[in-house]
Design an enzyme around this catalytic site. Structure first.
Site, mmCIF file in Angstrom:
data_model
loop_
_atom_site.group_PDB
_atom_site.id
_atom_site.type_symbol
_atom_site.label_atom_id
_atom_site.label_comp_id
_atom_site.label_asym_id
_atom_site.label_seq_id
_atom_site.Cartn_x
_atom_site.Cartn_y
_atom_site.Cartn_z
ATOM 1 N N CYS A 220 12.960 0.000 -0.684
ATOM 2 C CA CYS A 220 13.678 -1.278 -0.765
ATOM 3 C C CYS A 220 15.065 -1.213 -1.386
ATOM 4 C CB CYS A 220 12.852 -2.280 -1.556
ATOM 5 S SG CYS A 220 11.401 -2.830 -0.688
ATOM 6 N N THR B 139 17.469 1.122 7.881
ATOM 7 C CA THR B 139 18.921 1.019 7.966
ATOM 8 C C THR B 139 19.362 1.604 9.304
ATOM 9 O OG1 THR B 139 19.006 1.312 5.584
ATOM 10 C CG2 THR B 139 21.061 1.616 6.755
ATOM 11 N N ALA C 155 0.993 -2.772 9.998
ATOM 12 C CA ALA C 155 -0.053 -2.408 9.028
ATOM 13 C C ALA C 155 0.476 -1.376 8.049
ATOM 14 C CB ALA C 155 -1.270 -1.863 9.763
ATOM 15 N N ALA D 210 18.538 -6.069 -5.679
ATOM 16 C CA ALA D 210 19.851 -5.599 -6.127
ATOM 17 C C ALA D 210 19.949 -5.704 -7.654
ATOM 18 C CB ALA D 210 20.966 -6.406 -5.464
ATOM 19 N N ALA E 43 17.053 -10.081 -5.646
ATOM 20 C CA ALA E 43 16.104 -9.603 -6.659
ATOM 21 C C ALA E 43 16.137 -8.079 -6.721
ATOM 22 C CB ALA E 43 14.690 -10.095 -6.337
ATOM 23 N N THR F 194 12.110 -2.394 8.824
ATOM 24 C CA THR F 194 13.500 -2.765 9.105
ATOM 25 C C THR F 194 14.410 -1.709 8.488
ATOM 26 O OG1 THR F 194 13.400 -4.151 7.116
ATOM 27 C CG2 THR F 194 13.162 -5.257 9.229
HETATM 28 C C1 UDX Z 1 10.695 -2.719 -5.564
HETATM 29 C C2 UDX Z 1 10.643 -4.062 -6.319
HETATM 30 O O1 UDX Z 1 10.228 -3.843 -7.675
HETATM 31 C C3 UDX Z 1 9.697 -5.016 -5.628
HETATM 32 O O2 UDX Z 1 9.706 -6.263 -6.286
HETATM 33 C C4 UDX Z 1 10.133 -5.159 -4.176
HETATM 34 O O3 UDX Z 1 9.254 -5.991 -3.474
HETATM 35 C C5 UDX Z 1 10.205 -3.812 -3.485
HETATM 36 O O4 UDX Z 1 11.053 -2.932 -4.215
HETATM 37 P P1 UDX Z 1 9.132 -0.555 -5.436
HETATM 38 O O5 UDX Z 1 10.214 0.032 -4.595
HETATM 39 O O6 UDX Z 1 7.726 -0.433 -4.945
HETATM 40 O O7 UDX Z 1 9.401 -2.119 -5.656
HETATM 41 O O8 UDX Z 1 9.161 0.139 -6.882
HETATM 42 P P2 UDX Z 1 9.804 -0.180 -8.317
HETATM 43 O O9 UDX Z 1 8.718 -0.185 -9.314
HETATM 44 O O10 UDX Z 1 10.690 -1.349 -8.309
HETATM 45 O O11 UDX Z 1 10.658 1.136 -8.591
HETATM 46 C C6 UDX Z 1 11.786 1.490 -7.795
HETATM 47 C C7 UDX Z 1 12.425 2.779 -8.298
HETATM 48 O O12 UDX Z 1 13.050 2.582 -9.545
HETATM 49 C C8 UDX Z 1 11.410 3.916 -8.505
HETATM 50 O O13 UDX Z 1 11.947 5.110 -8.015
HETATM 51 C C9 UDX Z 1 11.235 3.946 -10.010
HETATM 52 O O14 UDX Z 1 10.825 5.192 -10.470
HETATM 53 C C10 UDX Z 1 12.639 3.573 -10.479
HETATM 54 N N1 UDX Z 1 12.669 2.983 -11.842
HETATM 55 C C11 UDX Z 1 12.011 1.820 -12.102
HETATM 56 C C12 UDX Z 1 13.404 3.598 -12.847
HETATM 57 O O15 UDX Z 1 14.015 4.648 -12.621
HETATM 58 N N2 UDX Z 1 13.441 3.018 -14.080
HETATM 59 C C13 UDX Z 1 12.798 1.853 -14.389
HETATM 60 O O16 UDX Z 1 12.902 1.390 -15.534
HETATM 61 C C14 UDX Z 1 12.053 1.235 -13.349
HETATM 62 P P1 ADP Z 2 6.666 -1.604 5.091
HETATM 63 O O1 ADP Z 2 6.849 -0.720 3.895
HETATM 64 O O2 ADP Z 2 7.776 -2.624 5.218
HETATM 65 O O3 ADP Z 2 5.315 -2.232 5.167
HETATM 66 P P2 ADP Z 2 5.910 0.383 7.088
HETATM 67 O O4 ADP Z 2 6.814 1.340 7.824
HETATM 68 O O5 ADP Z 2 4.946 0.920 6.088
HETATM 69 O O6 ADP Z 2 6.880 -0.692 6.388
HETATM 70 O O7 ADP Z 2 5.076 -0.477 8.118
HETATM 71 C C1 ADP Z 2 5.587 -1.103 9.250
HETATM 72 C C2 ADP Z 2 4.579 -0.980 10.406
HETATM 73 O O8 ADP Z 2 4.993 -1.831 11.482
HETATM 74 C C3 ADP Z 2 4.435 0.420 11.001
HETATM 75 O O9 ADP Z 2 3.108 0.854 10.883
HETATM 76 C C4 ADP Z 2 4.835 0.246 12.503
HETATM 77 O O10 ADP Z 2 4.035 1.015 13.371
HETATM 78 C C5 ADP Z 2 4.582 -1.234 12.724
HETATM 79 N N1 ADP Z 2 5.349 -1.815 13.840
HETATM 80 C C6 ADP Z 2 6.675 -1.695 14.092
HETATM 81 N N2 ADP Z 2 7.020 -2.397 15.196
HETATM 82 C C7 ADP Z 2 5.888 -2.991 15.657
HETATM 83 C C8 ADP Z 2 5.578 -3.877 16.783
HETATM 84 N N3 ADP Z 2 6.524 -4.297 17.599
HETATM 85 N N4 ADP Z 2 4.283 -4.262 16.936
HETATM 86 C C9 ADP Z 2 3.317 -3.845 16.076
HETATM 87 N N5 ADP Z 2 3.538 -3.037 15.022
HETATM 88 C C10 ADP Z 2 4.803 -2.611 14.807
#
Ligand code: UDX
Ligand code: ADP
Length: 481
Positions: free
Chosen positions: A272, A90, A9, A221, A219, A88
């Protein structure tokens, strides 16, 4: 009635399932998580994550066809489709430490599915995973299946935090990867029919499993590479007197490049980009492609360079020392409209300034004091481990750091201001009032290029904007290499 269960969640599982529930009244959606406080928050008025528009969606469906529960086993057993969106992070130790994804949570979720299932199920990978994870998951499921059939699909999430609800309502594309067998194709169609409730058919792309998994890493990267490229240009602009905003506007006019995602900044953050690129690097290395691995590594190296370049600029501008000087940090989240701090550039910038003995006063409209303290104490990579496994409140706190309630309190008596997140309010605060309350000379280091530098200079500030022509003051104080 089709039943969907989502394990995890978090930032991905919560918003995605809320939107599926809203758009598919004929489907029952249950989001499960082992973290009790998280589920309790989802069931309260104070949702565990801040995301514009999310409250409204949850309010409309919660208790009708959207439920949040800690009873993982029951709801997995009852579901037709199980999404897995656990974290997931690192790996911090062992083989591939610092690069490979830690699939512990994924594996445990897969084993739960295998243990409790009594009917055939579609299992959907939602969290970003390395290529070929589906194969590993398939093995766990089939070896423990007691004759039950599982179909694995990869349905990577492309939503960005801060715009998650918008992105889910109107996705550029929905990607569904599956096995090329008749059963695999049937599973793809089942999931496709869920999204078809609101997503136009031509935006739902179906591929094989590996293409779907790799597309997600690719995407992110590619997006991160754009920012590192423009940030590399920003350094050159400062050295030559060019203006990075003008340069990125000019190159963005080429429709093959396009104007989006070309804003120079103090660096990219978020859960991400770095993680997915590290994953890609690891996969390349494991596949005997060291040159390709090296190429993608550079995207991260430039990002780290951009953060340390910023710190150096602050220190060198302020007579080469920030020791015992109060510095206000405006914004700590990795971008605006989220309270998420995972991999935020603010962590490295703050640590850099603390390394030079600065006293920091931090203000962010959405990040809590506990979170900031935790982030500043934590080692790299600890951040993506679930909150419930982290200490409730940090055992010790960083002494030179205090948290302020607003920008005025944070900046009072400060020598300098670092803007590290592009919150809208930082554009409209009263900089004259702030200037009057600060030590002189008063500095603004705008890591997001949000302020009107000319207007601030007229007030009296010395202003640094990323990739813009430097004030005479800053030119005379060359950044230490
Ligand atoms: C990213 C991808 O956009 C999304 O498609 C994927 O599913 C998850 O990773 P997110 O991490 O939520 O999403 O934010 P994003 O809007 O991509 O920004 C990432 C970072 O880049 C932020 O720190 C943002 O401030 C920075 N950024 C973004 C810049 O510095 N310059 C830009 O022009 C755009
Ligand atoms: P994301 O940004 O990918 O959604 P989060 O860390 O916000 O990642 O959410 C992942 C959630 O998955 C956490 O709330 C964690 O408690 C839950 N979680 C991890 N392992 C399990 C598991 N085996 N069963 C149920 N929930 C889990």
């Amino acid at each position: 009635m089709v039943k969907i269960c989502c394990i995890g969640a978090g930032y991905v599982g919560g918003p995605t399932m809320a939107v599926i529930a809203l758009k598919c009244p004929d489907i029952e959606v249950v989001v499960v998580d082992i973290a009790e406080p998280r589920i309790a928050a989802w069931n309260s008025d104070q949702l565990p994550i801040y995301e514009p528009g999310l409250d409204d969606v949850v309010k409309q469906c919660r208790g009708k066809n959207l439920f949040f529960s800690t009873d993982v086993e029951k709801h997995v057993a009852e579901a037709d489709i199980v999404f897995v969106s656990v974290n997931t992070p690192t790996k911090t130790q062992g083989l591939g430490a610092g690069k490979a994804a830690d699939l512990t949570y994924w594996e445990s979720a897969a084993r739960t599915i295998a243990d409790v299932s009594k009917s055939d199920k579609i299992v959907v990978e939602k969290s970003t995973v390395p290529v070929k994870t589906a194969e590993a998951i398939e093995k766990i499921l089939t070896h423990n299946s007691k004759g039950i059939k599982f179909q694995i699909l990869s349905n990577p999430e492309f939503l960005a935090e801060g715009t998650a609800i918008e992105d889910l309502f109107q996705p550029d594309r929905v990607l569904i990867g599956g096995r090329e067998t008749p059963e695999g194709q049937k599973a793809i169609q089942s999931l496709k029919s869920v999204y078809a409730h609101w997503v136009p058919e031509d935006r739902i792309l179906t591929t094989n499993l590996w293409s779907a998994e790799l597309s997600k890493l690719a995407a992110n990267a590619f997006l991160a590479q754009r920012i590192s490229s423009v940030n590399a240009m920003s350094a050159l602009c400062e050295a030559t007197g060019a203006d990075v905003a003008e340069v990125s506007y000019a190159i963005g006019k080429d429709s093959r490049i396009g104007p989006k995602f070309l804003n120079a900044s103090v660096g990219f953050g978020g859960s991400c980009f770095q993680k997915d690129i590290l994953n890609l690097v690891y996969i390349c290395e494991c596949n005997g492609l060291p040159e390709v691995a090296e190429y993608w590594k550079q995207v991260i190296k430039i990002n780290d360079h951009q953060k340390s370049r910023f710190v150096n600029r602050v220190v060198s501008s302020m007579f080469n020392t920030v020791s015992q000087k109060k510095i206000a940090i405006l914004g700590f989240a990795f971008k605006k409209d989220t309270g998420d701090t995972r991999e935020t550039p603010a962590i490295d910038v703050c640590k850099g300034l603390l390394g030079d003995k600065a006293i920091l006063s931090i203000y962010d409209p959405q990040v809590t004091e506990d979170q900031i303290q935790r982030d500043l104490i934590m080692k790299k990579f600890d951040w993506d481990h679930p909150l419930h496994l982290q200490p409730k409140s940090p055992k010790s706190s960083v002494k030179q750091v205090s948290i302020a309630w607003d920008a005025y309190e944070a900046t009072k008596g400060a020598h300098g201001i670092c803007i590290l997140t592009e919150w809208e309010e930082f554009k409209t605060i009263d900089y004259k009032k702030i200037y009057d309350s600060m030590q002189k000379p008063a500095f603004v280091f705008d890591g997001r290029n949000v302020v009107n530098a000319e207007a601030l200079r007229e007030i009296g500030f010395i202003v640094y904007s990323i990739g813009k022509p430097l004030d005479a003051w800053l030119k005379d104080m060359p950044a230490i290499a």
